[in-house]
Scaffold this active site. Structure first.
Site, PDB file in Angstrom:
ATOM      1  N   ARG A 236      -6.183  23.884 -32.767  1.00 43.99           N
ATOM      2  CA  ARG A 236      -7.007  22.874 -33.425  1.00 43.99           C
ATOM      3  C   ARG A 236      -7.521  23.410 -34.754  1.00 43.99           C
ATOM      4  NH1 ARG A 236      -6.340  17.607 -32.120  1.00 43.99           N
ATOM      5  NH2 ARG A 236      -7.036  17.068 -30.022  1.00 43.99           N
ATOM      6  N   ASP A 260      -0.547  24.841 -38.405  1.00 39.43           N
ATOM      7  CA  ASP A 260      -0.016  23.533 -38.020  1.00 39.43           C
ATOM      8  C   ASP A 260      -1.129  22.511 -37.806  1.00 39.43           C
ATOM      9  OD1 ASP A 260       2.213  21.795 -37.204  1.00 39.43           O
ATOM     10  OD2 ASP A 260       1.267  21.857 -35.232  1.00 39.43           O
ATOM     11  N   GLU A 265      -8.404  16.482 -40.205  1.00 38.26           N
ATOM     12  CA  GLU A 265      -7.122  15.814 -40.337  1.00 38.26           C
ATOM     13  C   GLU A 265      -7.328  14.307 -40.465  1.00 38.26           C
ATOM     14  OE1 GLU A 265      -4.714  16.942 -37.049  1.00 38.26           O
ATOM     15  OE2 GLU A 265      -4.356  18.971 -37.774  1.00 38.26           O
ATOM     16  N   HIS A 297       0.883  19.152 -38.236  1.00 36.79           N
ATOM     17  CA  HIS A 297       0.595  18.970 -36.806  1.00 36.79           C
ATOM     18  C   HIS A 297       1.866  18.570 -36.059  1.00 36.79           C
ATOM     19  CE1 HIS A 297      -3.142  18.295 -34.144  1.00 36.79           C
ATOM     20  NE2 HIS A 297      -2.110  18.582 -33.368  1.00 36.79           N
TER      21      HIS A 297
END
Length: 333
Positions: A236, A260, A265, A297
């Site tokens: 996360r 990632d 976000e 992601h």
């Protein structure tokens, strides 16, 4: 019985359609993000399936209650963006997909480690920025088997990553507040996070986001890590302070990072149809660094994962509507 699926991607639609045919259930899809402005699209449906990293708010669950919607089935693992108290207060039962494909994320983490360890970003920069293409001694990397890999979080994904790194010959150590009884001889637990930070050449994050680990990786922690250390985050974004990470990379506190998952976000990140240009200054800065691999992601994104995310989510919805206990209640896993 009929369901609505928000945030649907093109790659999910074949699996959604097959599940609907196999179970004789009407399933409607929409590309919109679930929020207080779009929730009215769910009017008249028996349950909602969703995949997003933006918040599920108190106001959203109040809208669910007014519309008589009692079931929300996530197509992902993380629940840190859910106002769970508000969901409970509005009689909304929520499920997730705790294990759609641990191997998919674990393989991606290892891929990032290999990319960064072998300095592929520097090779790409040479060609793209300098328009040169030749061997350079500066590109010398290290074998994974020469390194100590630290895994933080030894759940399903963490254990899958451990198995892969161990298979490549790495010495693997791990930290978890709730260690498992067996290590299968593949790794060794350390009692303190500081021990892992001090000893690891590669650190891979595999824990859920909580209030306790918000910005766990910050300036102080980067100072404790080895100067040649590589940080991999497929967990996360909130676990890593992005501004401090950039400073650590630019100042040489650590050597590289594979990112990632990002802080804050946006909904566009999971929207495969989005045409918006990247405007986030921190993301742009990270994206041009040769010692950084940043991805949207996407660690989870394999055929197996997408199929399982759709099927498990819809199976959970069907069970709830039929009065059965679903397999993946978020308050029980």
């Amino acid at each position: 019985m009929k369901f609505i699926i928000y945030n649907v991607r093109d790659d999910e639609i074949p699996f959604v359609e097959k599940w609907g045919r196999d179970h004789h259930v009407e399933v409607v899809t929409t590309t919109t993000t679930l929020n207080t402005e779009t929730v009215n699209e769910a009017q008249g449906f028996d349950g909602v399936s969703c995949l997003q990293t933006i918040p599920y708010t108190k106001e959203l669950f109040e809208a669910f209650h007014r519309m008589g919607i009692r079931y929300l089935a996530l197509r992902n693992v993380g629940v840190d963006n859910i106002d769970r108290a508000a969901a409970k207060a509005n009689d909304v039962t929520i499920t997730n997909v705790p294990a759609y494909s641990p191997e998919s994320i674990a393989e991606f983490a290892v891929m990032m480690a290999l990319y960064l360890t072998r300095k592929v970003g520097y090779m790409r920069q040479q060609l793209q920025d300098q328009h040169e293409f030749h061997f350079s001694p500066e590109f010398m990397g290290r074998l994974i088997s020469e390194q100590t890999v630290g895994i933080i979080g030894t759940g399903r994904i963490g254990r899958a990553a451990i198995h892969l790194f161990h298979g490549l010959g790495a010495k693997v150590i791990a930290y978890d507040k709730y260690p498992q009884k067996s290590t299968n001889g593949e790794f060794t637990y350390v009692d303190r996070l500081e021990t892992l930070l001090n000893q690891s050449d590669i650190i891979s994050l595999h824990m859920p986001a909580t209030s306790d680990n918000h910005h766990l990786f910050n300036h102080e922690v980067f100072e404790e890590m080895k100067a040649n250390a590589i940080l991999i985050n497929t967990a996360r974004g909130s676990i890593v302070n992005t501004n401090d990470l950039i400073f650590a990379l630019e100042s040489g506190e650590i050597a590289a990072a594979g990112i990632d998952t990002l802080e804050n976000e946006s909904a566009d990140l999971q929207d495969s149809r989005s045409t918006k240009k990247v405007a986030d200054a921190e993301l742009i800065k990270l994206s041009v660094m040769p010692n950084v691999l940043v991805t949207p992601h996407s660690a989870f994104h394999t055929t197996e994962s997408v199929k399982n995310m759709v099927n498990i989510s819809l199976n959970n919805l069907k069970a709830m509507v039929m009065g059965e206990k679903p397999a993946n209640l978020i308050d029980e896993n």
